[in-house]
Scaffold this active site. Structure first.
Site, short mmCIF file in Angstrom:
data_model
loop_
_atom_site.label_atom_id
_atom_site.label_comp_id
_atom_site.label_asym_id
_atom_site.label_seq_id
_atom_site.Cartn_x
_atom_site.Cartn_y
_atom_site.Cartn_z
N HIS A 76 3.00 14.52 1.55
CA HIS A 76 2.32 15.85 1.44
C HIS A 76 3.74 16.63 1.56
O HIS A 76 4.14 16.80 2.31
CB HIS A 76 1.20 16.52 2.51
N HIS A 129 1.25 -1.36 -0.06
CA HIS A 129 0.14 -0.31 -0.01
C HIS A 129 0.82 0.99 -0.17
O HIS A 129 1.80 1.16 0.85
CB HIS A 129 -0.86 0.37 1.20
N HIS A 157 -10.77 0.94 1.96
CA HIS A 157 -9.86 2.30 3.00
C HIS A 157 -11.34 1.50 3.78
O HIS A 157 -12.78 2.28 4.18
CB HIS A 157 -10.04 3.56 2.29
N ARG A 200 1.63 9.74 -5.58
CA ARG A 200 1.88 10.99 -6.54
C ARG A 200 2.20 10.89 -7.83
O ARG A 200 1.84 9.33 -8.63
CB ARG A 200 2.91 12.17 -5.64
N HIS A 234 1.88 5.63 -1.80
CA HIS A 234 0.79 6.81 -2.28
C HIS A 234 2.56 6.94 -3.32
O HIS A 234 3.28 7.97 -2.16
CB HIS A 234 0.43 7.80 -1.74
N LYS A 291 -9.26 -0.33 -5.64
CA LYS A 291 -9.44 0.18 -4.82
C LYS A 291 -10.80 0.81 -4.11
O LYS A 291 -11.11 2.33 -5.17
CB LYS A 291 -7.71 1.64 -3.95
N ASP A 340 1.35 2.68 3.59
CA ASP A 340 0.82 3.70 3.46
C ASP A 340 1.65 5.36 3.26
O ASP A 340 0.96 5.52 4.06
CB ASP A 340 -0.82 3.85 4.20
N HIS A 372 -4.25 -0.45 5.68
CA HIS A 372 -3.81 0.26 7.24
C HIS A 372 -4.80 -0.30 8.50
O HIS A 372 -5.52 0.97 8.55
CB HIS A 372 -3.72 1.89 7.21
C1 NCD Z 1 -3.42 8.44 1.92
C2 NCD Z 1 -2.71 9.78 1.49
O1 NCD Z 1 -2.74 10.70 1.83
O2 NCD Z 1 -3.27 10.19 -0.21
N1 NCD Z 1 -2.96 9.68 2.96
C3 NCD Z 1 -3.27 9.20 4.68
O3 NCD Z 1 -3.18 9.36 5.94
N2 NCD Z 1 -3.08 7.31 4.94
C4 NCD Z 1 -4.42 8.14 1.71
C5 NCD Z 1 -5.08 6.99 2.21
O4 NCD Z 1 -4.55 5.98 2.66
O5 NCD Z 1 -6.25 7.37 3.10
ZN ZN Z 2 -2.99 5.38 1.71
#
Ligand code: NCD
Ligand code: ZN
Length: 346
Positions: free
Chosen positions: A252, A14, A137, A18, A16, A100, A248, A175
């Site tokens: 950001h 899992h 989720h 971007r 991200h 997802k 996860d 998660h």
């Molecule tokens: C994730 C994101 O920023 O894309 N944020 C997070 O807090 N885990 C999205 C997600 O998996 O909930």
């Molecule tokens: Zn996530």
């Protein structure tokens, strides 16, 4: 006392990544240690169709620095307009490894998610037929439900009824953050598994709120009480094939975390393996780290384990950069709040 440990190269089930400048900045942090990752589709706009997943995969591969090997395992973002044939074709091509489910409004970039699960029944049935996992989720979004209860309520009111409506659907609860979630997955039979993040093995809700608010510890699902963290630790380190790593890691830029309404997400790609070695050693379970990071997830996803290995070494306290610089701005690296002595040998 163990001073080094060689394990199969891990996978992150899992992640991200971007897009654009952020993708270029964070991808090497994962590819340095991980061979593959299930890549989340919550871009803006989301990755909904097979064609979009293919284009996103190509952008990921193009962003990979020369000399690094990494296989992105693509996912599709389920919407009420998702076409079962498109999903089945993308899965048959080996392009897409999961779909997802974001309940609409649950987390970052989830407004295009599902409001009414009965509208995706045909997609879920097709997925059950072809054995394609649904990554979930698992939080309800009804305003009456307290944010700390959203996962537990989801299990009873959404997940369980959905699994009954679609027998044979393979589900990954993403998660996991609660003891209730651990218990549900443990008793859920062979079609149910769960990912556990690195940061949820470290954090309880006090870490976010005591002594000042810590935006870099805020993620969704939000960290819960200590007894939940302990249940997650037991599940992760307990040699149970149904539980495996999904970091996860959710980057950001700092200015969007350190603000009046900060984004949810912890960025753990850089130091996940080091922190996990620390956690597994604390739990006297170093011999089970490989199952959690490198075997259990691959087995559930019906992938062969990676041929390569990584070596973890225990030495003096390890330091990471406090943040990594990306073209989209600095991203703070997760701080486990304790000295970590393990690192992945280069
Ligand atoms: C994730 C994101 O920023 O894309 N944020 C997070 O807090 N885990 C999205 C997600 O998996 O909930
Ligand atoms: Zn996530």
């Amino acid at each position: 006392m163990t001073q080094s440990l060689t394990i199969r190269r891990p996978d992150d089930f899992h992640l991200h990544l971007r897009d654009g400048a952020m993708l270029a900045g964070v991808l090497p942090e994962t590819a340095r240690h991980f061979a593959r990752a299930i890549v989340m589709p919550n871009l803006v706009p989301p990755v909904v169709t097979g064609d979009q997943a293919e284009a996103y995969r190509d952008r990921i591969l193009a962003a990979l620095p020369p000399g690094m090997a990494f296989e992105p395992l693509m996912t599709l973002y389920l919407t009420e307009a998702t076409d079962p044939d498109d999903v089945a074709a993308a899965a048959a091509a080996g392009l897409v490894r999961a779909v997802k489910l974001y309940p609409a409004g649950a987390t970052t970039n989830s407004h295009a998610g599902v409001r009414d699960l009965t509208r995706v029944q045909a997609v879920l049935e097709r997925m059950a037929e072809i054995g394609l996992p649904l990554c979930v989720h698992g939080e309800v979004t009804t305003p009456e439900v307290d944010i700390f209860d959203r996962e537990a309520v989801f299990l009873d009111t959404v997940l369980d009824p959905m699994r009954r409506r679609v027998p044979g659907l393979r589900v990954v609860m993403e998660h996991l953050t609660t003891a209730e979630g651990v218990a549900y997955v443990r008793d859920g039979g062979p079609d149910l598994a769960a990912t556990i993040t690195t940061h949820h093995l470290i954090l309880n809700r006090n870490h976010i709120l005591v002594g000042g608010i810590r935006p870099h510890y805020y993620c969704l699902p939000v960290a819960k009480r200590e007894h939940h963290r302990l249940a997650l630790r037991a599940a992760a380190t307990g040699d149970e094939p149904r539980f495996f790593l999904g970091t996860d890691s959710a980057p950001h830029p700092d200015h969007l975390k350190e603000t009046a309404c900060g984004c949810a997400g912890c960025f753990t790609a850089t130091n996940t393996m080091a922190i996990l070695a620390h956690v597994f050693e604390e739990e006297s379970a170093l011999d089970r780290l490989e199952g959690f990071t490198s075997l259990n997830g691959a087995a559930f996803y019906r992938l062969p384990p990676n041929p390569g290995t990584i070596r973890l070494v225990k030495a003096g306290p390890v330091r990471w950069p406090a943040r990594i610089e990306t073209g989209a701005g600095p991203v703070t690296v997760f701080d486990p709040g304790c000295a970590v002595h393990w690192h992945v040998e280069a």
